[in-house]
Design a protein around this motif. Structure first.
Motif, mmCIF file in Angstrom:
data_model
loop_
_atom_site.group_PDB
_atom_site.id
_atom_site.type_symbol
_atom_site.label_atom_id
_atom_site.label_comp_id
_atom_site.label_asym_id
_atom_site.label_seq_id
_atom_site.Cartn_x
_atom_site.Cartn_y
_atom_site.Cartn_z
ATOM 1 N N SER A 1 0.634 -1.256 0.025
ATOM 2 C CA SER A 1 -0.036 0.459 0.266
ATOM 3 C C SER A 1 0.841 1.305 -0.045
ATOM 4 O O SER A 1 2.279 1.074 0.217
ATOM 5 N N SER B 1 -10.577 -1.016 -3.681
ATOM 6 C CA SER B 1 -10.147 -0.291 -2.113
ATOM 7 C C SER B 1 -9.091 0.465 -1.605
ATOM 8 O O SER B 1 -8.613 0.942 -2.883
ATOM 9 N N HIS C 1 -8.564 3.756 1.349
ATOM 10 C CA HIS C 1 -9.795 4.314 2.038
ATOM 11 C C HIS C 1 -9.234 6.287 1.933
ATOM 12 O O HIS C 1 -7.666 6.445 1.639
ATOM 13 N N ASP D 1 -14.893 5.067 1.919
ATOM 14 C CA ASP D 1 -13.598 3.610 2.048
ATOM 15 C C ASP D 1 -15.432 2.721 1.874
ATOM 16 O O ASP D 1 -16.151 2.627 1.986
ATOM 17 N N SER E 1 -15.294 -0.040 0.752
ATOM 18 C CA SER E 1 -15.239 -1.373 1.746
ATOM 19 C C SER E 1 -16.367 -1.350 2.443
ATOM 20 O O SER E 1 -16.554 -3.212 3.258
ATOM 21 N N SER F 1 -2.715 -0.058 -8.078
ATOM 22 C CA SER F 1 -4.221 0.841 -8.046
ATOM 23 C C SER F 1 -3.411 1.681 -9.055
ATOM 24 O O SER F 1 -4.448 2.293 -9.799
#
Length: 374
Positions: free
Chosen positions: A239, A320, A322, A335, A337, A364
């Motif tokens: 991430s 996914s 946030h 978010d 999810s 992403s």
């Protein structure tokens, strides 16, 4: 060998006891002096000769109402004391956790005071009791700013700390996102520097172009303040996490004077009413949502006006991640999810600026750029 008489043995015994007592007395006096010095230093701090003691909050985080109030009161107290010309002593004895949002706001405020006050403030601090908190303050440059020696070996930093990179700058990034960052101090995560996501680029540009259109209402009345931004970035566990902060007037104050400046009051009200399903339309969080919605609808130029919306787009493509935006009293959270994908709310206290926290999977990036090119 001649055996010692009873009198000689008794004399040697008395001599050994005297030497031992003398050594013990020296050790006691040495430790006593240390205790006395420590008590004196504690008394001096209490009396303010080392600076007015200001206790840092237990948790540096903005999305909890109580912790948020504590950190904003802490920052306000620092500004007030420095403005009065006092020496300030920051006490981190109670601090247990430091999150990216609250920590970045603290770093930005501290850096701003050192940069723009006419006379350099005298700020000191203690070493925190919590080892991780000490590592955070070292990693993000707080000790360097204050002039406190760093005790932790950089190779031994905790995994939750050592990947964070800190940078600050003033340059509005170019029209397209190809050029790398210029005119900044510190370190930026390599992936961010090399491929420079459009959303972060635009968010930085907005910080320069819109955030500093008026004087920040913090009581300092600083002159010649540059359109500066502050950033944490890290790539970890697949991430990319970016925290970006400006200490301008905030989205709720700048939006009506920039992107809505040609709108009539009726059109503004109609627009805000259309994006809010319930509650008041004049709140700060609604203005943050309005800024995102305007970015979604106004795409006449491919690189203008879509900064906040672009941050959402990358999350949508990835499925996914946030996004959290704090601006003045308002907070916007996105978010996909969670059951409530989009949450907006206002807090009692204002951060007096804008702070964006963005977490997105690394994969992403390529998906988003491919999506943009098609």
């Amino acid at each position: 060998m001649k055996r010692l008489s009873r009198l000689e043995l008794a004399w040697l015994d008395r001599l050994a006891k005297r030497k031992f007592a003398k050594l013990a007395r020296k050790r006691w006096q040495s430790s006593s002096r240390k205790r006395s010095v420590a008590r004196r230093h504690a008394r001096l701090r209490r009396e303010g000769r080392w600076g007015t003691p200001i206790f840092a909050p237990e948790r540096f985080v903005l999305n909890d109402p109580i912790s948020r109030s504590h950190i904003l009161e802490f920052l306000a107290e620092i500004r007030a004391r420095v403005t009065q010309g006092e020496h300030v002593y920051l006490n981190f004895a109670k601090t247990q956790r430091m999150f990216a949002d609250g920590t970045l706001l603290f770093v930005a405020e501290l850096n701003r005071l050192y940069r723009y006050l006419g006379e350099r403030p005298i700020i000191r601090c203690n070493y925190p009791r919590d080892k991780i908190v000490e590592q955070v303050l070292q990693q993000v440059g707080v000790f360097d700013m204050i002039g406190k020696p760093c005790r932790e070996n950089v190779d031994d930093l905790d995994a939750s700390v050592k990947f964070w990179k800190y940078a600050t700058g003033t340059k509005a990034i170019g029209e397209l996102f190809e050029p790398v960052l210029e005119n900044y101090e510190g370190i930026i995560e390599k992936r961010l520097e090399q491929s420079m996501y459009k959303g972060v680029t635009e968010a930085m540009t907005n910080s320069s172009n819109h955030a500093y259109i008026d004087t920040r209402p913090d009581g300092l009345s600083l002159k010649g303040v540059e359109p500066r931004w502050w950033m944490f970035s890290q790539e970890r566990d697949g991430s990319l996490i970016v925290a970006l902060c400006d200490l301008g007037v905030g989205i709720p104050a700048s939006l009506p004077k920039t992107r809505m400046k040609d709108w009539t009051s009726d059109s503004i009200r109609a627009f805000l009413t259309g994006i809010v399903t319930q509650g008041q339309i004049s709140t700060d969080c609604v203005m943050i949502k309005a800024a995102i919605e305007i970015g979604r609808t106004r795409t006449d130029l491919p690189y203008r006006g879509r900064g906040l919306q672009q941050l959402k787009d990358v999350i949508d493509v990835a499925g996914s991640g946030h996004l959290t935006i704090h601006s003045n009293k308002g907070c916007y959270q996105y978010d996909p999810s969670k059951r409530s994908i989009e949450i907006i709310n206002d807090y009692r206290d204002s951060v007096l600026g804008t702070l964006i926290l963005w977490n997105v999977p690394i994969t992403s990036v390529n998906q988003s750029e491919t999506h943009d090119h098609h």
